[in-house]
Write an enzyme that holds these catalytic residues in place. Structure first.
Site, PDB file in Angstrom:
ATOM      1  N   HIS A 163     -15.728 -45.153  29.918  1.00  0.00           N
ATOM      2  CA  HIS A 163     -15.336 -44.678  28.588  1.00  0.00           C
ATOM      3  C   HIS A 163     -13.961 -45.249  28.272  1.00  0.00           C
ATOM      4  O   HIS A 163     -12.998 -45.020  29.009  1.00  0.00           O
ATOM      5  CB  HIS A 163     -15.297 -43.149  28.518  1.00  0.00           C
ATOM      6  CG  HIS A 163     -15.001 -42.629  27.149  1.00  0.00           C
ATOM      7  ND1 HIS A 163     -15.985 -42.267  26.251  1.00  0.00           N
ATOM      8  CD2 HIS A 163     -13.817 -42.438  26.500  1.00  0.00           C
ATOM      9  CE1 HIS A 163     -15.438 -41.861  25.122  1.00  0.00           C
ATOM     10  NE2 HIS A 163     -14.117 -41.956  25.234  1.00  0.00           N
ATOM     11  N   CYS A 164     -13.865 -45.983  27.172  1.00  0.00           N
ATOM     12  CA  CYS A 164     -12.615 -46.636  26.796  1.00  0.00           C
ATOM     13  C   CYS A 164     -12.005 -45.908  25.602  1.00  0.00           C
ATOM     14  O   CYS A 164     -12.590 -45.921  24.506  1.00  0.00           O
ATOM     15  CB  CYS A 164     -12.851 -48.104  26.448  1.00  0.00           C
ATOM     16  SG  CYS A 164     -11.353 -48.983  25.941  1.00  0.00           S
ATOM     17  N   PRO A 165     -10.842 -45.278  25.764  1.00  0.00           N
ATOM     18  CA  PRO A 165     -10.235 -44.579  24.624  1.00  0.00           C
ATOM     19  C   PRO A 165      -9.783 -45.525  23.521  1.00  0.00           C
ATOM     20  O   PRO A 165      -9.675 -45.117  22.366  1.00  0.00           O
ATOM     21  CB  PRO A 165      -9.038 -43.855  25.262  1.00  0.00           C
ATOM     22  CG  PRO A 165      -8.716 -44.638  26.494  1.00  0.00           C
ATOM     23  CD  PRO A 165     -10.028 -45.151  26.991  1.00  0.00           C
ATOM     24  N   ASN A 202     -12.586 -45.696  21.478  1.00  0.00           N
ATOM     25  CA  ASN A 202     -13.095 -44.355  21.210  1.00  0.00           C
ATOM     26  C   ASN A 202     -14.599 -44.273  21.441  1.00  0.00           C
ATOM     27  O   ASN A 202     -15.340 -43.708  20.630  1.00  0.00           O
ATOM     28  CB  ASN A 202     -12.762 -43.935  19.768  1.00  0.00           C
ATOM     29  CG  ASN A 202     -13.045 -42.456  19.530  1.00  0.00           C
ATOM     30  OD1 ASN A 202     -12.908 -41.639  20.428  1.00  0.00           O
ATOM     31  ND2 ASN A 202     -13.444 -42.115  18.304  1.00  0.00           N
ATOM     32  N   ASN A 203     -15.053 -44.821  22.557  1.00  0.00           N
ATOM     33  CA  ASN A 203     -16.478 -44.824  22.838  1.00  0.00           C
ATOM     34  C   ASN A 203     -16.718 -45.227  24.282  1.00  0.00           C
ATOM     35  O   ASN A 203     -15.827 -45.763  24.946  1.00  0.00           O
ATOM     36  CB  ASN A 203     -17.212 -45.794  21.910  1.00  0.00           C
ATOM     37  CG  ASN A 203     -18.686 -45.456  21.765  1.00  0.00           C
ATOM     38  OD1 ASN A 203     -19.190 -44.523  22.373  1.00  0.00           O
ATOM     39  ND2 ASN A 203     -19.391 -46.233  20.960  1.00  0.00           N
TER      40      ASN A 203
END
Length: 310
Positions: free
Chosen positions: A161-163, A166-167
């Protein structure tokens, strides 16, 4: 679906939902037309802030390159060529960012709450066939799917999950994430080269007529752009390399960290690249607009919260 030790460690054995269970599965009963029109959007505060910061930093870099370095230049073709190249890279990077962030939830994500008695009967399972249910989102968990605590869903081939986007990076948006990291790395290199040339030009001209801004302001803007370019290039180059390595080995970052033994037929090297980017090698691999069409934006509401759509 074959059982395996590593999956038994990931999935708790819970009974399937029955008619008396208090779980709203209406979100998984949409028609195929509605599913095709939805766009995934995670309402996570940290992720939205990081995504906005990404866009602001790219806009800042474009401002410095265009208004501080290129427009004051006396070399017309130098300004035009570099301006077109840098802005094209910025547009491609931001487009890839949007495609990574706004991914249809029912393509890369497992339908939430589909572990119902009716759905089980529709699968027509063979005697002795083993399936697993995620205890967190109450869905039938397919092979290579992992639950994301931020997205509140099981994601097929979840890498991480990559902030900043945002996904989750998973089965259906990994290609756009790779393009995003590549275009950000290229634009960072381009910005660093332009900064170096601008510093040389300003020093030779004793900071006269090298910019429409005063020398102190020009130095501050260029220094911040250099720091941004170095940080962005380092981060995105590393991520680009790890993503290409994962694709060529058909192994996600989660699977690698958990040392999961593959129970699937691995697609190595070019076969893995073809499966992610689609089709044989071509310039379309570099195009984040492939397959794009306008869709209805449906924000995933928090539990008990309102649902937004346009």
């Amino acid at each position: 679906m074959p059982s395996s030790g590593h999956r038994l460690r990931d999935v708790e054995h819970h009974p399937l939902l029955t008619e008396n269970d208090n779980y709203d599965s209406s979100s998984s009963s949409s028609s195929e037309a509605d599913v095709a029109d939805r766009v995934w959007f995670i309402r996570d505060g940290c992720g939205m802030i990081c995504a906005i910061m990404t866009w602001l930093l790219v806009v800042y870099a474009d401002f410095v390159v265009t208004f501080v370095m290129l427009l004051p230049s006396k070399d017309f073709w130098y300004s035009v060529v570099n301006g077109v190249v840098f802005n094209c890279l910025a547009v491609l990077a931001l487009s890839s960012h949007l495609r990574t962030m706004l991914t249809d939830p029912l393509q890369g994500a497992v339908p939430k709450g589909n572990a119902t008695k009716e759905y089980m009967e529709s699968l027509q399972l063979k005697p002795g066939e083993v399936i697993y249910k995620c205890p967190k989102c109450c869905c039938i968990k397919p092979e290579r799917a992992h639950h994301c605590s931020i997205c509140k869903r099981c994601i097929r081939k979840m890498d991480h999950h990559c902030p900043w986007v945002n996904n989750c990076v998973g089965e259906k948006n990994q290609r756009f994430f790779v393009l995003f990291t590549m275009y950000i790395a290229l634009s960072s290199v381009h910005a660093l080269i332009l900064c170096g040339l601008q510093f040389i030009s300003c020093v030779r001209g004793q900071w006269t007529e090298c910019s429409d801004f005063s020398p102190p302001i020009t130095v501050i803007l260029l220094v911040f752009l250099c720091l941004e370019g170095l940080l962005f290039f380092t981060f995105t180059a590393v991520m680009f390399g790890t993503q290409i390595h994962s694709i060529c080995n058909d192994e996600t970052e989660i699977e690698r960290l958990k040392s999961e033994k593959p129970t699937w037929e691995r697609r190595l090297r070019w076969e893995g690249m073809k499966s992610v980017f689609g089709g044989p090698p071509s310039l379309l691999w570099m195009n984040p607009f492939v397959g794009f069409r306008f869709r209805r934006l449906q924000m995933r509401p928090r539990k008990g919260g309102p649902e937004f759509s346009v």
